[in-house]
Enzyme design. Structure first.
Site, short mmCIF file in Angstrom:
data_model
loop_
_atom_site.label_atom_id
_atom_site.label_comp_id
_atom_site.label_asym_id
_atom_site.label_seq_id
_atom_site.Cartn_x
_atom_site.Cartn_y
_atom_site.Cartn_z
N CYS A 147 29.09 -16.94 -27.50
CA CYS A 147 29.81 -16.87 -26.22
C CYS A 147 29.88 -15.46 -25.66
O CYS A 147 30.23 -15.27 -24.50
CB CYS A 147 31.22 -17.44 -26.37
SG CYS A 147 31.23 -19.11 -26.98
N HIS A 287 36.27 -14.99 -21.31
CA HIS A 287 35.47 -16.13 -21.77
C HIS A 287 36.33 -17.39 -21.63
O HIS A 287 37.48 -17.43 -22.09
CB HIS A 287 35.04 -15.91 -23.22
CG HIS A 287 34.43 -17.14 -23.83
ND1 HIS A 287 33.44 -17.85 -23.20
CD2 HIS A 287 34.69 -17.79 -24.99
CE1 HIS A 287 33.11 -18.89 -23.95
NE2 HIS A 287 33.86 -18.89 -25.04
N ASN A 317 34.08 -25.04 -22.21
CA ASN A 317 33.51 -23.81 -22.77
C ASN A 317 31.98 -23.89 -22.68
O ASN A 317 31.36 -24.67 -23.39
CB ASN A 317 33.98 -23.68 -24.22
CG ASN A 317 33.45 -22.44 -24.92
OD1 ASN A 317 32.55 -21.78 -24.42
ND2 ASN A 317 34.00 -22.14 -26.08
N1 ACO Z 1 42.13 -35.38 -29.69
C1 ACO Z 1 43.20 -35.70 -30.42
N2 ACO Z 1 43.50 -35.10 -31.58
C2 ACO Z 1 42.70 -34.11 -31.98
C3 ACO Z 1 41.56 -33.72 -31.26
C4 ACO Z 1 41.29 -34.39 -30.07
N3 ACO Z 1 40.23 -34.09 -29.31
N4 ACO Z 1 40.96 -32.72 -31.91
C5 ACO Z 1 41.67 -32.47 -33.02
N5 ACO Z 1 42.71 -33.31 -33.05
C6 ACO Z 1 43.71 -33.41 -34.10
C7 ACO Z 1 43.19 -32.95 -35.44
O1 ACO Z 1 42.55 -33.99 -36.11
C8 ACO Z 1 44.47 -32.54 -36.12
O2 ACO Z 1 45.10 -33.69 -36.58
P1 ACO Z 1 45.88 -33.65 -38.00
O3 ACO Z 1 46.94 -32.61 -37.83
O4 ACO Z 1 46.38 -35.05 -38.14
O5 ACO Z 1 44.87 -33.27 -39.00
C9 ACO Z 1 45.26 -31.96 -34.96
O6 ACO Z 1 44.78 -32.54 -33.76
C10 ACO Z 1 45.05 -30.49 -34.83
O7 ACO Z 1 46.08 -30.07 -34.08
P2 ACO Z 1 46.31 -28.54 -33.99
O8 ACO Z 1 45.84 -27.89 -35.23
O9 ACO Z 1 47.71 -28.28 -33.61
O10 ACO Z 1 45.32 -28.17 -32.83
P3 ACO Z 1 45.25 -26.77 -32.20
O11 ACO Z 1 46.52 -26.50 -31.48
O12 ACO Z 1 44.78 -25.75 -33.19
O13 ACO Z 1 44.12 -26.96 -31.11
C11 ACO Z 1 41.87 -26.33 -30.69
C12 ACO Z 1 42.82 -27.21 -31.52
C13 ACO Z 1 42.01 -26.72 -29.24
C14 ACO Z 1 40.46 -26.58 -31.15
C15 ACO Z 1 42.27 -24.86 -30.89
O14 ACO Z 1 42.34 -24.54 -32.23
C16 ACO Z 1 41.33 -23.93 -30.22
O15 ACO Z 1 41.25 -23.86 -29.01
N6 ACO Z 1 40.57 -23.12 -30.98
C17 ACO Z 1 39.60 -22.19 -30.44
C18 ACO Z 1 38.36 -22.94 -30.15
C19 ACO Z 1 37.38 -22.13 -29.38
O16 ACO Z 1 37.68 -21.61 -28.34
N7 ACO Z 1 36.17 -22.05 -29.88
C20 ACO Z 1 35.11 -21.43 -29.19
C21 ACO Z 1 35.04 -19.98 -29.50
S1 ACO Z 1 33.71 -19.22 -28.73
C22 ACO Z 1 32.14 -19.75 -29.20
O17 ACO Z 1 31.37 -18.98 -29.67
C23 ACO Z 1 31.68 -21.14 -29.01
#
Ligand code: ACO
Length: 360
Positions: A147, A287, A317
């Site tokens: 990214c 980003h 993203n």
């Molecule tokens: N729908 C419903 N539930 C979901 C989903 C979904 N799409 N995805 C995950 N969950 C669940 C998981 O299974 C988990 O359930 P569990 O607790 O029963 O195991 C729970 O939701 C996870 O909840 P949180 O940990 O509170 O989620 P979080 O607040 O951490 O949000 C997210 C997750 C959005 C992925 C966040 O961590 C994030 O934005 N991370 C950064 C991601 C990013 O930007 N990556 C790209 C970087 S740049 C690149 O190079 C590509």
């Protein structure tokens, strides 16, 4: 963090005539002593027309519009057509950037494509773009900084231009993320989208331009966000396919934490080198990973909400394309005017991060 400053042209030793590159190569670096200033003279972007909404995803995996919107801010994303490759998205963005700069493909000296979703392992997507655009004079190569790729490409291009190696460099951040997403994994499939952002990088006398770029990386965290198989470490096999190792994998929580810290540090570094404060910046384009990351970065940089440009709600993203699309849209929407300071801050797999401070 490595550093490149462009605001003050510096005298460098003149290359000896022996080191001048012979014809037919197109880099006329002969007897010009001072580094040149660097401007972005045209920007363009392209997203494919097909929209995939959160409601569409509710039919694919166990998720909800409410979960996706509240955690990420994303409402919809674009998905390329089956026959459409990253090079096709890149070419559309490039044509728009060329048109904005008043140039044609034959004016391009060098093409740099930043992508983690190349058309194929090799040849480079940049070479395929060169062929499709008909940019016969241009050298071409890909870079890979996930990214952060657009800012890495901008930094590389600026060195070629400031050193007189090339006059006109086309940079493109382009991704077909949909081809590498596991559409059965709700943790990742809701986050990403396809698109491309491009810019023409040139020297423009008496014009504003790039003030500084900052780049960083930390391979210790390489496994936080990866596509594990298909390279030389784990070549494709029935086993890797069965284990779904050809799709993107991510530790979302840890990625989130590292992203905020790295983007804040990169933004602060660019401001410090430029002797500017966050209040001097007209438009900050982070980003577009998700709105919570962007809000946290803005808050820690001390920025007002109206300084932050976002389009993550429409595109998700788009990895290396993200800030390129954002910059083009911000310019077209009039959010950036001549003389304004613009700050790009990026973060991606690798880990990689960076920033660019531009006077438009
Ligand atoms: N729908 C419903 N539930 C979901 C989903 C979904 N799409 N995805 C995950 N969950 C669940 C998981 O299974 C988990 O359930 P569990 O607790 O029963 O195991 C729970 O939701 C996870 O909840 P949180 O940990 O509170 O989620 P979080 O607040 O951490 O949000 C997210 C997750 C959005 C992925 C966040 O961590 C994030 O934005 N991370 C950064 C991601 C990013 O930007 N990556 C790209 C970087 S740049 C690149 O190079 C590509």
């Amino acid at each position: 963090m490595t550093r490149s400053d462009f605001s003050t042209p510096t005298t460098v030793s003149e290359p000896s005539s022996k080191s001048a590159t012979p014809a037919p190569f197109n880099n006329p670096r002969v007897g010009r002593p001072a580094l040149r200033t660097v401007s972005m003279t045209g920007v363009g972007s392209y997203v494919p027309p097909q929209i995939l909404t959160n409601a569409d995803l509710e039919r694919l995996v166990e998720t909800s519009d409410e979960w996706i919107t509240s955690r990420t801010g994303i409402r919809e994303r674009r998905v390329a057509a089956p026959g459409e490759a990253t090079s096709d998205l890149a070419c559309e963005a490039a044509r728009r950037a060329l048109s904005a700069a008043g140039l044609t493909a034959s004016d391009i000296d060098l093409i740099i494509v930043a992508t983690i979703t190349p058309d194929m392992q090799f040849p480079s997507t940049a070479c395929l773009v060169q062929q499709k655009l008909g940019a016969r004079r241009a050298a071409a190569f890909d870079i890979q900084a996930a990214c952060s790729g657009y800012v890495y490409a901008l930094d590389i291009a600026s060195h070629f231009v400031s050193s007189h190696t090339y006059d006109t460099v086309l940079i493109i951040g382009a991704e077909k993320m949909s081809a590498f997403i596991d559409w059965t994994d709700r943790n990742t499939c809701v986050l990403f989208g396809d698109g491309a952002g491009a810019a023409i990088v040139q020297h423009r006398p008496h014009s504003h331009g790039l003030i500084t770029t900052c780049l960083g990386a930390n391979g210790d965290d390489a496994t936080l966000l990866e596509l594990p198989a298909g390279g030389s470490a784990r070549p494709a096999s029935n086993d890797t396919v069965n284990q779904r190792l050809h799709f993107l994998r991510m530790d979302g929580k840890e990625t989130f934490r590292k992203a905020v810290a790295a983007m804040v540090a990169a933004g602060q570094e660019a401001l410090a080198r430029s002797h500017l404060t966050i209040q001097d910046i007209r438009c900050i384009i982070p980003h577009q990973a998700n709105h919570r990351i962007m809000s946290a970065v803005a808050e820690r940089l001390g920025a007002r909400p109206d300084q932050i440009f976002t389009n993550v709600e429409r595109y998700g993203n788009t990895s290396a394309a993200s800030v390129g699309i954002g910059l083009d849209e911000a310019v077209r929407e009039g959010r950036i005017q001549t003389g304004d300071y613009v700050l790009l801050v990026v973060f991606g797999a690798g880990l990689t991060w960076g920033s660019a401070l531009i006077r438009w």
